[in-house]
Design a protein around this motif. Structure first.
Motif, PDB file in Angstrom:
ATOM      1  N   PHE A  94      -4.692  12.538 -11.472  1.00 14.02           N
ATOM      2  CA  PHE A  94      -5.414  11.499 -12.206  1.00 14.02           C
ATOM      3  C   PHE A  94      -4.943  10.114 -11.767  1.00 14.02           C
ATOM      4  O   PHE A  94      -3.772   9.921 -11.412  1.00 14.02           O
ATOM      5  CB  PHE A  94      -5.208  11.660 -13.721  1.00 14.02           C
ATOM      6  N   ASP A  95      -5.876   9.168 -11.815  1.00 14.11           N
ATOM      7  CA  ASP A  95      -5.558   7.775 -11.505  1.00 14.11           C
ATOM      8  C   ASP A  95      -5.321   7.055 -12.818  1.00 14.11           C
ATOM      9  O   ASP A  95      -6.251   6.574 -13.461  1.00 14.11           O
ATOM     10  CB  ASP A  95      -6.721   7.134 -10.738  1.00 14.11           C
ATOM     11  N   ASN A 102      -2.352   3.702  -4.337  1.00 14.32           N
ATOM     12  CA  ASN A 102      -1.552   4.918  -4.500  1.00 14.32           C
ATOM     13  C   ASN A 102      -2.390   6.102  -4.958  1.00 14.32           C
ATOM     14  O   ASN A 102      -1.857   7.164  -5.271  1.00 14.32           O
ATOM     15  CB  ASN A 102      -0.377   4.679  -5.453  1.00 14.32           C
ATOM     16  N   GLY A 103      -3.714   5.917  -4.980  1.00 13.98           N
ATOM     17  CA  GLY A 103      -4.621   7.024  -5.247  1.00 13.98           C
ATOM     18  C   GLY A 103      -4.463   7.601  -6.639  1.00 13.98           C
ATOM     19  O   GLY A 103      -4.239   6.886  -7.624  1.00 13.98           O
ATOM     20  N   CYS A 104      -4.555   8.917  -6.718  1.00  5.86           N
ATOM     21  CA  CYS A 104      -4.392   9.636  -7.995  1.00  5.86           C
ATOM     22  C   CYS A 104      -2.919  10.018  -8.121  1.00  5.86           C
ATOM     23  O   CYS A 104      -2.473  11.016  -7.544  1.00  5.86           O
ATOM     24  CB  CYS A 104      -5.309  10.850  -8.031  1.00  5.86           C
ATOM     25  N   GLU A 105      -2.168   9.212  -8.854  1.00  3.14           N
ATOM     26  CA  GLU A 105      -0.701   9.308  -8.815  1.00  3.14           C
ATOM     27  C   GLU A 105      -0.101  10.205  -9.890  1.00  3.14           C
ATOM     28  O   GLU A 105       1.066  10.575  -9.811  1.00  3.14           O
ATOM     29  CB  GLU A 105      -0.095   7.904  -8.924  1.00  3.14           C
ATOM     30  N   GLN A 106      -0.902  10.586 -10.904  1.00  6.48           N
ATOM     31  CA  GLN A 106      -0.362  11.373 -12.006  1.00  6.48           C
ATOM     32  C   GLN A 106      -0.927  12.792 -11.994  1.00  6.48           C
ATOM     33  O   GLN A 106      -2.139  12.989 -11.917  1.00  6.48           O
ATOM     34  CB  GLN A 106      -0.699  10.711 -13.347  1.00  6.48           C
ATOM     35  N   MET A 124      -3.826  13.411 -21.383  1.00  4.60           N
ATOM     36  CA  MET A 124      -4.481  12.165 -21.027  1.00  4.60           C
ATOM     37  C   MET A 124      -3.492  11.204 -20.377  1.00  4.60           C
ATOM     38  O   MET A 124      -2.285  11.289 -20.602  1.00  4.60           O
ATOM     39  CB  MET A 124      -5.097  11.510 -22.266  1.00  4.60           C
ATOM     40  N   CYS A 125      -4.030  10.307 -19.600  1.00  7.59           N
ATOM     41  CA  CYS A 125      -3.207   9.272 -18.974  1.00  7.59           C
ATOM     42  C   CYS A 125      -2.642   8.323 -20.029  1.00  7.59           C
ATOM     43  O   CYS A 125      -3.309   8.008 -21.013  1.00  7.59           O
ATOM     44  CB  CYS A 125      -4.041   8.436 -17.999  1.00  7.59           C
TER      45      CYS A 125
END
Length: 329
Positions: free
Chosen positions: A147-148, A155-159, A166-167
């Motif tokens: 996820f971004d 850094n793209g989708c870092e998580q 959820m983020c």
């Protein structure tokens, strides 16, 4: 008949050896046949020059053989230009207007992730598909499970999050503030700047007959025998958000009001509706709203000094922190 020689004719001039030999060879047939004189002076007439390939027939007449030359080889009928050029060299130029020519392709530099902004600029986004938006590399879709959360395409989708997770919000110095009970720009404050419709001011009035009134309606704060004590005394969020709950306005049987996070008005009054949304925890620099009670009248303040004075001077009992509010929009 005895053979005879052909000496040089009288009056002939002396010639070079080479010239003399050529003339003698040419005169041999006339000397051999006794012919070649055309005047009384005995001057020798030059004989005919024989072709390169000749013969003599039975009468002594020279016969010329037909040409024995062969036909010239056939000339190729192929187009010389087609055999001397490579394929595509004569193709017409590529016309891409309004697109842009990149090599042998027509591309849109505003949306093509392989040619984003300029020919040959290829977007690569970690753990995600690449996109191009307005000539700038952008994030398309995250890979499964990634996820971004910081909204940073670099850094793209870092998580990597579990299903249903959820983020968390991430602040960035250049990130604009949004009405989300979060410090988006990392400056230690939340939702500052008077974002339209984000927080609403609560006015405080008092009445000798109805006690204290807290309302978002300035006209109501000045109605009847109410006297405004402080306009925009504190601020609540106008809509739900993370960590926010409704702050209800309740009408008691004695005509006075109190305010609570209980949707049933603590089973002690009639629900009039939410005044706004209050925080249950101290987040984003809020101020505690103290609740006090005395003889059927509830009193609320954001001032510790006023709280303590109400207890000491007017017989109020301090009950609790009703929630957390904000001092500005």
């Amino acid at each position: 008949m005895p053979g005879r020689t052909c000496p040089l004719q009288p009056g002939a001039r002396i010639m070079s050896l080479g010239t003399w030999l050529a003339a003698a060879l040419a005169a041999l047939p006339a000397c051999a046949g006794g012919e070649g004189r055309d005047d009384v002076s005995g001057a020798a007439a030059p004989g005919p020059t024989a072709p390169a390939s000749t013969g003599t027939d039975a009468t002594g007449t020279a016969a010329t053989e037909p040409d024995s030359t062969t036909d010239a080889p056939p000339t190729s009928t192929d187009d010389a230009s087609s055999s001397s050029t490579t394929d595509g060299a004569d193709d017409p130029p590529l016309v891409c207007d309004p697109l842009t020519t990149c090599g042998v392709q027509c591309v849109d530099l505003m949306t093509d992730p392989a040619n984003c902004g300029k020919c040959g600029i290829s977007c690569v986004i970690p753990r995600a598909t690449a996109a191009c938006s307005a000539g700038q590399c952008a994030l398309g879709e995250c890979d499964d499970g990634w996820f971004d959360c910081d909204e940073d395409a670099d850094n793209g989708c870092e998580q990597q999050l579990a299903p249903g997770q959820m983020c968390g919000l991430v602040c960035k110095p250049d990130k604009p503030e949004a009405c989300n009970v979060f410090d988006d720009d990392c400056d230690g404050q939340c939702d500052e700047g008077g974002l339209p419709g984000c927080r609403v001011g609560v006015h405080r009035s008092s009445s000798p007959t109805l006690g204290h009134l807290y309302t978002t309606d300035a006209a109501e704060a000045m109605s009847g025998d109410f006297t405004p004590e402080a306009l925009n005394f504190y601020y609540l969020y106008s809509a739900p958000g993370t960590g926010l709950v409704p702050f209800y306005r309740c009408l008691k049987p004695n005509g006075r009001r109190f305010y609570t996070t209980s949707g049933t008005c603590e089973n002690a009054a009639t629900l009039e509706g939410p005044l706004g949304h209050i925080a249950t925890d101290p987040q984003c620099g809020p101020t505690p709203l103290f609740r006090l009670y005395s003889d059927g009248n509830h009193f609320y303040t954001t001032s510790e000094a006023e709280r303590d004075n109400a207890v000491a001077m007017y017989g109020y009992q301090y009950e609790a922190v009703a929630g957390y509010v904000w001092s500005g929009p």
